[in-house]
Design an enzyme around this catalytic site. Sequence first.
Site, PDB file in Angstrom:
ATOM      1  N   GLN A 147      -4.988 -10.305   5.581  1.00  0.00           N
ATOM      2  CA  GLN A 147      -4.144  -9.361   6.311  1.00  0.00           C
ATOM      3  C   GLN A 147      -4.596  -9.273   7.763  1.00  0.00           C
ATOM      4  OE1 GLN A 147      -4.326  -4.949   5.946  1.00  0.00           O
ATOM      5  NE2 GLN A 147      -2.271  -5.166   5.116  1.00  0.00           N
ATOM      6  N   GLY A 201      -3.974   0.759  -5.280  1.00  0.00           N
ATOM      7  CA  GLY A 201      -5.143   0.863  -4.410  1.00  0.00           C
ATOM      8  C   GLY A 201      -6.188   1.803  -4.970  1.00  0.00           C
ATOM      9  N   ARG A 202      -6.064   3.087  -4.628  1.00  0.00           N
ATOM     10  CA  ARG A 202      -7.142   4.036  -4.920  1.00  0.00           C
ATOM     11  C   ARG A 202      -7.452   4.165  -6.400  1.00  0.00           C
ATOM     12  NH1 ARG A 202      -4.381   8.651  -1.812  1.00  0.00           N
ATOM     13  NH2 ARG A 202      -2.638   7.386  -2.559  1.00  0.00           N
ATOM     14  N   ASN A 225       4.366   0.394  -3.842  1.00  0.00           N
ATOM     15  CA  ASN A 225       2.987   0.869  -3.707  1.00  0.00           C
ATOM     16  C   ASN A 225       2.965   2.376  -3.436  1.00  0.00           C
ATOM     17  OD1 ASN A 225       0.802   1.054  -0.969  1.00  0.00           O
ATOM     18  ND2 ASN A 225       0.031   0.754  -3.027  1.00  0.00           N
ATOM     19  N   GLY A 226       1.941   3.026  -3.945  1.00  0.00           N
ATOM     20  CA  GLY A 226       1.723   4.447  -3.669  1.00  0.00           C
ATOM     21  C   GLY A 226       1.589   5.265  -4.932  1.00  0.00           C
ATOM     22  N   ASP A 227       0.374   5.791  -5.156  1.00  0.00           N
ATOM     23  CA  ASP A 227       0.110   6.763  -6.233  1.00  0.00           C
ATOM     24  C   ASP A 227       0.288   6.207  -7.642  1.00  0.00           C
ATOM     25  OD1 ASP A 227      -0.290   8.483  -4.158  1.00  0.00           O
ATOM     26  OD2 ASP A 227       1.458   9.740  -4.536  1.00  0.00           O
ATOM     27  N   CYS A 279      -0.893   0.878   7.835  1.00  0.00           N
ATOM     28  CA  CYS A 279      -2.145   1.623   7.875  1.00  0.00           C
ATOM     29  C   CYS A 279      -2.080   2.742   8.911  1.00  0.00           C
ATOM     30  CB  CYS A 279      -3.261   0.647   8.238  1.00  0.00           C
ATOM     31  SG  CYS A 279      -4.853   1.389   8.056  1.00  0.00           S
ATOM     32  N   LYS A 296       3.428  -5.661   5.050  1.00  0.00           N
ATOM     33  CA  LYS A 296       3.179  -4.398   4.331  1.00  0.00           C
ATOM     34  C   LYS A 296       3.505  -3.247   5.261  1.00  0.00           C
ATOM     35  CE  LYS A 296      -0.358  -1.992   1.625  1.00  0.00           C
ATOM     36  NZ  LYS A 296      -0.899  -0.936   2.503  1.00  0.00           N
ATOM     37  N   MET A 311      -7.716  -2.532   1.016  1.00  0.00           N
ATOM     38  CA  MET A 311      -8.344  -1.281   1.454  1.00  0.00           C
ATOM     39  C   MET A 311      -9.594  -1.630   2.252  1.00  0.00           C
ATOM     40  SD  MET A 311      -7.966   1.218  -1.868  1.00  0.00           S
ATOM     41  CE  MET A 311      -8.447   0.010  -3.102  1.00  0.00           C
TER      42      MET A 311
HETATM   43  C1  LIG Z   1      -9.935   3.399   2.035  1.00  0.00           C
HETATM   44  C2  LIG Z   1      -8.573   2.803   2.280  1.00  0.00           C
HETATM   45  C3  LIG Z   1      -8.450   1.732   3.147  1.00  0.00           C
HETATM   46  C4  LIG Z   1      -7.190   1.144   3.383  1.00  0.00           C
HETATM   47  N1  LIG Z   1      -7.108   0.056   4.198  1.00  0.00           N
HETATM   48  C5  LIG Z   1      -5.908  -0.568   4.345  1.00  0.00           C
HETATM   49  C6  LIG Z   1      -5.807  -1.783   5.085  1.00  0.00           C
HETATM   50  O1  LIG Z   1      -6.790  -2.318   5.612  1.00  0.00           O
HETATM   51  N2  LIG Z   1      -4.576  -2.343   5.196  1.00  0.00           N
HETATM   52  C7  LIG Z   1      -3.455  -1.792   4.607  1.00  0.00           C
HETATM   53  O2  LIG Z   1      -2.358  -2.349   4.727  1.00  0.00           O
HETATM   54  N3  LIG Z   1      -3.532  -0.653   3.900  1.00  0.00           N
HETATM   55  C8  LIG Z   1      -4.724  -0.047   3.739  1.00  0.00           C
HETATM   56  N4  LIG Z   1      -4.800   1.065   2.952  1.00  0.00           N
HETATM   57  C9  LIG Z   1      -3.599   1.550   2.250  1.00  0.00           C
HETATM   58  C10 LIG Z   1      -3.507   0.959   0.849  1.00  0.00           C
HETATM   59  O3  LIG Z   1      -3.326  -0.439   0.896  1.00  0.00           O
HETATM   60  C11 LIG Z   1      -2.315   1.568   0.049  1.00  0.00           C
HETATM   61  O4  LIG Z   1      -1.123   1.281   0.733  1.00  0.00           O
HETATM   62  C12 LIG Z   1      -2.441   3.077  -0.113  1.00  0.00           C
HETATM   63  O5  LIG Z   1      -3.758   3.451  -0.477  1.00  0.00           O
HETATM   64  C13 LIG Z   1      -1.447   3.609  -1.153  1.00  0.00           C
HETATM   65  O6  LIG Z   1      -1.669   3.042  -2.424  1.00  0.00           O
HETATM   66  P1  LIG Z   1      -2.472   3.827  -3.597  1.00  0.00           P
HETATM   67  O7  LIG Z   1      -1.812   5.168  -3.758  1.00  0.00           O
HETATM   68  O8  LIG Z   1      -2.346   2.957  -4.802  1.00  0.00           O
HETATM   69  O9  LIG Z   1      -3.889   3.981  -3.122  1.00  0.00           O
HETATM   70  C14 LIG Z   1      -6.033   1.669   2.735  1.00  0.00           C
HETATM   71  C15 LIG Z   1      -6.188   2.759   1.868  1.00  0.00           C
HETATM   72  C16 LIG Z   1      -7.423   3.317   1.620  1.00  0.00           C
HETATM   73  C17 LIG Z   1      -7.531   4.479   0.658  1.00  0.00           C
END
Ligand SMILES: Cc1cc2nc3c(=O)[nH]c(=O)nc-3n(C[C@H](O)[C@H](O)[C@H](O)COP(=O)(O)O)c2cc1C
Length: 348
Positions: free
Chosen positions: A73, A230-231, A206-208, A103, A145, A20
């Site tokens: 990455q 992630g979040r 990945n996701g949620d 992204c 990814k 992130m």
């Molecule tokens: C603030 C933020 C920055 C992110 N930056 C990247 C990034 O640099 N590269 C990437 O592949 N995904 C990025 N993502 C996506 C996350 O890696 C992830 O795929 C996405 O948040 C879904 O997962 P989650 O629901 O567990 O958060 C970012 C997400 C957030 C919220």
Amino acid sequence: MSRFQIGPYELPNRLFVAPMAGVTDRPFRQLCRRLGAGYAVSEMVTSRKELWHTLKTSRRADHTGEAAPIAVQIAGTDPAMMAEATAYNIDRGAQIIDINMGCPAKKVCNVFAGSALMRNEPLALAIVEAVVAQAAPRGVPVTLKMRTGWCDTERNALTLARAAEGAGIAMLTVHGRTREQGYKGAAEYDTIAAVKAAVRVPVVANGDIDSPAKAQAVLAHTQADALMIGRAAQGRPWIFREIAHYLATGELLPPPPTREVKQWLVEHLHEHYALYGEYLGVRTARKHIGWAVRALPGGEAFRAVMNTLDSIDAQVAAVATFFDTLADTHRLLPQGLAANDDLLALEA
Ligand SMILES: Cc1cc2nc3c(=O)[nH]c(=O)nc-3n(C[C@H](O)[C@H](O)[C@H](O)COP(=O)(O)O)c2cc1C
């Protein structure tokens, strides 16, 4: 969860921190690993050479003290530039290269980088081939990814996954949303399951994923080899060990002791200041502190006050007092975690 291998690297478990930008810098990655994450991919590094000398990029490429494997990455739209970025990052210690096709944000990814690449399959494949050609002779695995597709009618993760596997990708992570969705709506796991069924390389779902129960459900639904979070780790980095414990035993861990959470946060803050310096460090630490307190009693009011403090001493003292006061009435951290929607509101 059992051990897991990417190329020559054996990981302690199958729970990964999502990359992130602006969040998963080295101090945060190290904290997540300490609290149960088996693997952490660094924030994205641009393939635009003219930006490599900037402080932002060099901070992102700083892996001092980080445990192997160092995964970096990269993002970009030009195969030759991506190959150069691969060589550049391997020279600076990258042991795994992850290509970002996941992204959605223009400001983060640059106009056509990130998930927009999924719309142009030949170009996406050319990038994978160029990066693998650069990395493979040096023994560096390349991972990818991506999202489920560009939009609802163009859900091409499966096609791309097969092509990427053919081109030598060592692992695939799929975020269960399309590019068009951004972070809205719910992630879907059918496409991830389809990708998992179609390829031999390990697939990461990945996701949620925001709780041990959700982690187990996503694993069961997708049959994925690993999970990426992630979040939900923002302000709650111990989620990794909560999930690991639940998957291993079927039991939920109690919340962490409030004083231990304080200790983790204060240590994290000091690592953060060491990387960014006082001026930037205090300002960028605010979001981490905000995430840590957002669901706690008095958290919102504390955040408002904390955002006005601009020295390390004042910020650390305020955080310590907040948690010490809370610990007087709550030995264990009070629960009531915000949902991902709340997290998004904070990011906006
Ligand atoms: C603030 C933020 C920055 C992110 N930056 C990247 C990034 O640099 N590269 C990437 O592949 N995904 C990025 N993502 C996506 C996350 O890696 C992830 O795929 C996405 O948040 C879904 O997962 P989650 O629901 O567990 O958060 C970012 C997400 C957030 C919220």
